[in-house]
Design an enzyme around this catalytic site. Structure first.
Site, mmCIF file in Angstrom:
data_model
loop_
_atom_site.group_PDB
_atom_site.id
_atom_site.type_symbol
_atom_site.label_atom_id
_atom_site.label_comp_id
_atom_site.label_asym_id
_atom_site.label_seq_id
_atom_site.Cartn_x
_atom_site.Cartn_y
_atom_site.Cartn_z
ATOM 1 N N ARG A 212 1.016 -1.091 -0.423
ATOM 2 C CA ARG A 212 0.093 -0.052 0.212
ATOM 3 C C ARG A 212 0.688 1.254 0.113
ATOM 4 N NH1 ARG A 212 -3.949 -3.568 2.827
ATOM 5 N NH2 ARG A 212 -3.232 -3.164 4.828
ATOM 6 N N PHE A 228 -10.664 -5.301 -6.138
ATOM 7 C CA PHE A 228 -11.007 -5.870 -5.327
ATOM 8 C C PHE A 228 -10.421 -5.329 -3.851
ATOM 9 C CE2 PHE A 228 -9.734 -9.190 -8.586
ATOM 10 C CZ PHE A 228 -10.384 -9.532 -8.511
ATOM 11 N N ASP A 250 -15.502 -3.583 -5.923
ATOM 12 C CA ASP A 250 -15.480 -4.613 -5.050
ATOM 13 C C ASP A 250 -16.741 -5.125 -5.462
ATOM 14 O OD1 ASP A 250 -13.363 -5.897 -2.603
ATOM 15 O OD2 ASP A 250 -15.727 -6.552 -1.970
ATOM 16 N N ASP A 300 -6.022 -7.677 -7.077
ATOM 17 C CA ASP A 300 -5.730 -8.203 -5.396
ATOM 18 C C ASP A 300 -6.627 -8.620 -4.830
ATOM 19 O OD1 ASP A 300 -4.469 -8.548 -2.819
ATOM 20 O OD2 ASP A 300 -4.777 -7.250 -2.102
ATOM 21 N N CYS A 340 -2.744 -14.938 -3.637
ATOM 22 C CA CYS A 340 -2.654 -14.758 -1.745
ATOM 23 C C CYS A 340 -3.630 -16.373 -1.886
ATOM 24 C CB CYS A 340 -3.403 -14.226 -1.080
ATOM 25 S SG CYS A 340 -5.222 -14.337 -1.742
HETATM 26 N N1 SAH Z 1 -7.220 -4.820 -1.031
HETATM 27 C C1 SAH Z 1 -7.372 -4.922 -0.063
HETATM 28 C C2 SAH Z 1 -8.002 -7.368 0.296
HETATM 29 C C3 SAH Z 1 -9.006 -7.665 -0.987
HETATM 30 S S1 SAH Z 1 -9.418 -8.685 -0.386
HETATM 31 C C4 SAH Z 1 -6.997 -4.468 1.008
HETATM 32 O O1 SAH Z 1 -5.474 -3.994 0.917
HETATM 33 O O2 SAH Z 1 -7.471 -4.865 2.440
HETATM 34 C C5 SAH Z 1 -10.417 -9.334 -1.437
HETATM 35 C C6 SAH Z 1 -11.837 -8.905 -2.198
HETATM 36 O O3 SAH Z 1 -12.216 -8.884 -3.345
HETATM 37 C C7 SAH Z 1 -13.075 -8.834 -1.007
HETATM 38 O O4 SAH Z 1 -13.536 -7.500 -0.184
HETATM 39 C C8 SAH Z 1 -14.247 -10.023 -1.746
HETATM 40 O O5 SAH Z 1 -15.279 -8.732 -1.039
HETATM 41 C C9 SAH Z 1 -13.945 -8.829 -2.978
HETATM 42 N N2 SAH Z 1 -14.661 -9.973 -4.077
HETATM 43 C C10 SAH Z 1 -14.348 -11.589 -4.239
HETATM 44 N N3 SAH Z 1 -14.886 -11.788 -5.303
HETATM 45 C C11 SAH Z 1 -14.838 -10.375 -5.706
HETATM 46 C C12 SAH Z 1 -15.302 -10.329 -7.671
HETATM 47 N N4 SAH Z 1 -15.404 -11.469 -8.276
HETATM 48 N N5 SAH Z 1 -15.025 -9.116 -7.968
HETATM 49 C C13 SAH Z 1 -15.237 -8.392 -7.102
HETATM 50 N N6 SAH Z 1 -14.975 -8.453 -5.553
HETATM 51 C C14 SAH Z 1 -14.271 -9.348 -4.694
#
Ligand code: SAH
Length: 396
Positions: A212, A228, A250, A300, A340
């Site tokens: 970040r 995401f 998201d 992510d 991940c």
């Molecule tokens: N980048 C964030 C963490 C991401 S975790 C950080 O640094 O805090 C992954 C995220 O993807 C979650 O919030 C989940 O709600 C979302 N997610 C899962 N599948 C998805 C999709 N198909 N489209 C959009 N968001 C999605």
């Protein structure tokens, strides 16, 4: 007398390299009748001592090892010493006045299999993910409160892997009163709300702290797309770094509400931000069809491959979103792309991203290899501990 787990001939090899797991298939026989979480002695096919570990009767990982020292007693004092060592290893980090949220215990890699402890300001959140960690839950809680001077300890043992151990989900206050609905933390000088009740993991993706920071350093004047985005960790950093605009995507409405609150909390110009509740796979296509372009894109996604069996399908998912992201980048644009998935290693991930670039018809170069932050260390004996990997890629 501790029960004794006899390994099959030759199956001591991984233990001699200090790997902390004994799989069911490596066991020749069991001497005694250990309860779940009870300490057992593991020995080779000739009865030679190898390690002490916690017995998990219903998991394929039948024993998680505590210690390779025959003299060791596995008791409250032992656990306290391991916790102390984990805190000591983070001493330099914990002194950072710009950050007050950390992972204090990273399970196997800190010599405490199945135990995760995260600190959010004066609140600790713990996950007991194995029978061994569960067995010592009270002792661990007492030692943690003692060693950290935290105000409260909340439990979030509501994770899928507990079912493999035959353990029920459990969450609730373990020490001190219940935490507020939204805790506030500081990370690299920026403020964030964390929902330890419903949030993902223990509430916040602490593992992305350094990445970040990188986004903040790269964001000046750029149009940013955060796919995401969860509670807006990357978005807040992009805006703080001077992004010209930011779009966060998201599927979770709760996550987006928290992201919005986090942007406001930092008094960042909300008019530069758009948050969209959308599926990234579809949204990227829609953005492409509308001819939208960005200068910095973060991908992510959640874990596409929890196990090796999911890898081929996961690889297609990663390739798809990376290909689309490349197509949305302006010349000179930057992609920060992550995986991940335990089943996808750094080499495979790089290959997937490279294939996506070829199919997108672009040339690009990697300028940084990214990993989980330093408070999520990886024991050399436990390469499985590397789970978050990423690439910073510049398109020519
Ligand atoms: N980048 C964030 C963490 C991401 S975790 C950080 O640094 O805090 C992954 C995220 O993807 C979650 O919030 C989940 O709600 C979302 N997610 C899962 N599948 C998805 C999709 N198909 N489209 C959009 N968001 C999605």
């Amino acid at each position: 007398m501790a029960a004794k787990v006899w390994l099959k001939e030759g199956r001591e090899k991984s233990l001699l390299r200090r790997h902390p797991w004994v799989f069911e298939g490596a066991i020749a026989r069991l001497e005694g009748e250990p309860q779940a979480g009870e300490t057992v002695q593991v020995c080779d096919a000739h009865g030679q001592f190898l390690a002490w570990g916690a017995y998990s009767p219903s998991s394929q990982i039948r024993v998680r090892l505590w210690s390779f020292n025959p003299q060791e007693r596995i008791d409250a004092l032992f656990l306290r010493r391991r916790l102390e060592a984990a805190l000591r290893a983070r001493q330099g980090l914990l002194a950072d006045s710009q950050t007050n949220a950390w992972r204090l215990v990273h399970a196997e890699s800190d010599g405490l299999p199945g135990l995760i402890v995260d600190q959010y300001a004066d609140t600790l959140v713990a996950q007991f993910l194995s029978s061994g960690a569960e067995r010592w839950r009270e002792e661990i809680a007492t030692a943690l409160m003692d060693l950290t001077q935290a105000r409260r300890l909340y439990e979030r043992s509501d994770v899928e892997v507990r079912r493999l151990e035959g353990l029920p989900d459990r969450s609730g206050p373990l020490r001190g009163e219940a935490p507020p609905d939204r805790l506030e933390i500081v990370e690299n000088g920026l403020r964030f709300y964390v929902d330890v009740y419903q949030g993902h993991k223990t509430g916040f993706y602490l593992d992305q702290r350094r990445n970040r920071r990188l986004v903040r350093d790269l964001a000046q004047g750029r149009h940013v797309l955060d796919c995401f985005c969860y509670s807006g960790g990357f978005l807040v950093n992009a805006l703080a770094g001077g992004a010209a605009s930011a779009l966060g995507l998201d599927t979770s409405a709760e996550a987006l509400a928290l992201a919005e609150a986090n942007i406001a909390l930092n008094r960042l110009a909300a008019q530069r931000v758009t948050l969209e509740e959308a599926d990234v796979f579809q949204a990227l296509r829609a953005l492409r069809d509308r001819g939208r372009r960005f200068d910095l894109i973060v991908l992510d996604p959640p874990k596409f491959a929890p196990t090796a069996a999911h890898v081929p399908q996961a690889a297609r998912g990663y390739k798809d979103i990376n290909l689309l992201a490349f197509k949305l980048l302006n010349p000179g644009g930057i992609l920060l792309t992550f995986s991940c998935s335990g089943g996808v290693d750094a080499a495979l991930f790089q290959k997937i991203v490279a294939d996506a670039a070829v199919d997108a018809g672009i040339q690009a170069q990697i300028f940084a290899w990214l990993f989980q932050a330093e408070d999520h260390p990886v024991s050399l004996a436990f390469p499985e501990g590397i789970y978050l990997k990423g690439l910073a890629v510049r398109v020519s």
